[in-house]
Design a protein around this motif. Sequence first.
Motif, PDB file in Angstrom:
ATOM      1  N   TYR A 237     -28.480  13.058  40.810  1.00 38.11           N
ATOM      2  CA  TYR A 237     -27.034  13.040  40.879  1.00 38.11           C
ATOM      3  C   TYR A 237     -26.450  12.697  39.512  1.00 38.11           C
ATOM      4  O   TYR A 237     -27.016  11.904  38.777  1.00 38.11           O
ATOM      5  CB  TYR A 237     -26.546  12.006  41.891  1.00 38.11           C
ATOM      6  N   GLY A 238     -25.287  13.273  39.231  1.00 40.67           N
ATOM      7  CA  GLY A 238     -24.529  12.781  38.105  1.00 40.67           C
ATOM      8  C   GLY A 238     -24.761  13.484  36.784  1.00 40.67           C
ATOM      9  O   GLY A 238     -25.290  14.579  36.710  1.00 40.67           O
ATOM     10  N   ARG A 239     -24.399  12.761  35.743  1.00 42.06           N
ATOM     11  CA  ARG A 239     -24.410  13.284  34.388  1.00 42.06           C
ATOM     12  C   ARG A 239     -24.312  12.105  33.435  1.00 42.06           C
ATOM     13  O   ARG A 239     -23.990  10.984  33.849  1.00 42.06           O
ATOM     14  CB  ARG A 239     -23.216  14.219  34.171  1.00 42.06           C
ATOM     15  N   PRO A 240     -24.524  12.299  32.152  1.00 42.98           N
ATOM     16  CA  PRO A 240     -24.298  11.208  31.195  1.00 42.98           C
ATOM     17  C   PRO A 240     -22.804  10.948  31.002  1.00 42.98           C
ATOM     18  O   PRO A 240     -21.981  11.856  31.125  1.00 42.98           O
ATOM     19  CB  PRO A 240     -24.926  11.737  29.897  1.00 42.98           C
ATOM     20  N   GLY A 241     -22.484   9.708  30.681  1.00 38.27           N
ATOM     21  CA  GLY A 241     -21.132   9.386  30.267  1.00 38.27           C
ATOM     22  C   GLY A 241     -20.951   9.685  28.795  1.00 38.27           C
ATOM     23  O   GLY A 241     -21.899  10.060  28.093  1.00 38.27           O
ATOM     24  N   PHE A 242     -19.730   9.514  28.295  1.00 36.05           N
ATOM     25  CA  PHE A 242     -19.509   9.690  26.862  1.00 36.05           C
ATOM     26  C   PHE A 242     -18.231   9.010  26.432  1.00 36.05           C
ATOM     27  O   PHE A 242     -17.337   8.726  27.242  1.00 36.05           O
ATOM     28  CB  PHE A 242     -19.488  11.174  26.468  1.00 36.05           C
ATOM     29  N   LEU A 243     -18.148   8.757  25.142  1.00 31.58           N
ATOM     30  CA  LEU A 243     -16.924   8.338  24.464  1.00 31.58           C
ATOM     31  C   LEU A 243     -16.612   9.445  23.474  1.00 31.58           C
ATOM     32  O   LEU A 243     -17.520   9.976  22.821  1.00 31.58           O
ATOM     33  CB  LEU A 243     -17.141   7.010  23.735  1.00 31.58           C
ATOM     34  N   ALA A 244     -15.342   9.810  23.348  1.00 36.08           N
ATOM     35  CA  ALA A 244     -14.980  10.933  22.472  1.00 36.08           C
ATOM     36  C   ALA A 244     -13.659  10.671  21.774  1.00 36.08           C
ATOM     37  O   ALA A 244     -12.853   9.853  22.218  1.00 36.08           O
ATOM     38  CB  ALA A 244     -14.915  12.235  23.267  1.00 36.08           C
TER      39      ALA A 244
END
Length: 597
Positions: A237-244
């Motif tokens: 499930y899901g995906r990586p998070g990120f800061l952009a």
Amino acid sequence: MSNYFLNSVISVATCSLLVACAQLPKSEAPAAKLTDWPSYGLSPEAQRFSGLSQINRNTVAQLQPAWSVDTGVKATFQATPIVVDGIMYISLPFNHVIALDARTGKQLWKYTHVRKADWPMCCGPANRGVAVAEGRVFMGTVDARLVALDAKSGQKVWDIDVAGQQVNTEHQDTLSGNDPNKTRKVTGGTGVGIAMAPVVYKHKVIIGITGVGYGLHIDNPRSDAPLGAVIGVTGRYGRPGFLAAFDVKDGHQVWQFDTIPKQGWEGQFTTKTADGSQFERDVAAEKAAMKDFPDSARFGGGSAWSTPAIDAATHTLYFGTGNPSPQMNDVSRPGDNLYTVSLVALDTETGKYKWHYQQVPHDLWGYDLASPPVLFNYQHQGKTIAAVGQASKAGWFYIHDRLTGQFLAKSDPFVPQRNLFKKPSAEGTVIYPGILGGANWSPVSLDEQQQRVYVAAIHSPIKYTVHETEVKPGDKPIRYAASEPTDDARWGLLSAIDLQSGHIAWQHKTSQPLVGGVLATAGGLLFCGEGDGKFAAYDSQTGKSLWQYTSEFGVNAPPITYQVNGEQYIAVASGGNSLFGFKQGDRILTFKLTPQH
């Protein structure tokens, strides 16, 4: 005595070799009496300490309501008001925004946000606030968009999708048909969204996504109780998070940092961290599982919860990351699960990684870094060290060299601790702080001159349980981990921590867990709200209660202060918090001094 001074001698010796660590300029925050509150943490360093002192220990008894506004949106209200040139900008639940005259409360404009109808909200309708810069108001939304508004009119300038396509989420359908959690009410969901207030630096809007930790939130049947069970099911499930970072003019993306690296996600299989924390791990079994889960990083989690603090001298930003995915359930994610549950430093111009410190490798408890980091000059053994601090869910205030990331020290625990890093069990393991914290998302306030940090925290025992349920004979059982509040007493703790010794200078116990944040001022005051509607001022040196006001709704948002036409105001959102069972509302409160006759 705690292990506060662990590694401190080595750290100071290392720092003495770095020219930048020596003879740093004193922060201007205590002396620069800002009349506005221009950004989420007041200053880029995010100290939330105001130099205004008209409202002080001697005058606070004269503090009275100045004006209040009922916004018409009664829901969990977490936003920090932003005040620029006498205008208050505040985001409401569901991402509506209003601009008010900061002196009178008169509404100047309102933006009404239209959400995507089919986009599930991760964690309810609340968000933490807006950023105001270059004539625009910027806000991240619960449906994972970044919106820019004209600061004068409230008209939308641009609106972009930050997260792209929604991803598959876990559902109660995953559970066995006879599992009692299958039919219980779910609060929130597992959709990607944005909770943090953005920050603007050098023509870039910096913001990150949440909701990638992937756990089912089961509602508690008691209306006055915190969130019920949180469930993490083994799966992809899901995906990586990120800061952009996005350009302020048109919203195009400048850079993106994924909180889960494509290579090296497994880390070093750490069983002991530099701060002395030890973890029970079957490293051999985890390494053997790597062949079965080679692409775990694709579903890695690592939400970006907290607004970054920024060091303008080195163009470095600091932010905290969330738990790995699936939440609490580690079967499908062997390794340290980098960079989850970490303090991360990036280059502000490129998003390039500088360093990270993982507080809890291979997290099983939800000890994500939710409270924003804070930058300060750390006075230690006759030296001034450029430091970054963070109040953790585990119950310690961490201090690092902000140039290198080296762990310098951590405070005495500011909440009770039990079975802190014990694994969940079939019979249930009672742990605290646990998933609620400790210091949850509440921002701290730091008085650099006094070398004190003020923390609002939670004591709420949690039971962690591992479940295996059979779907049908012969099939592999479904395994999931769950956390849920116990029937034990819970309360809040407001703490003043001496940064030089690491000891608790004073502590005030409250009847309910504290969530929302604090404000300290040069007037010797500390302001903090509670879930029962109490909003109080304390003597920041002693913790003595000096003044209080009772709102109809929970006061579970960070207070601010500002000055207009020579008068100092205190402001806070009063809208409660559904996850903690605190009464929800729609009120913005402000106070100022009323001379006694």
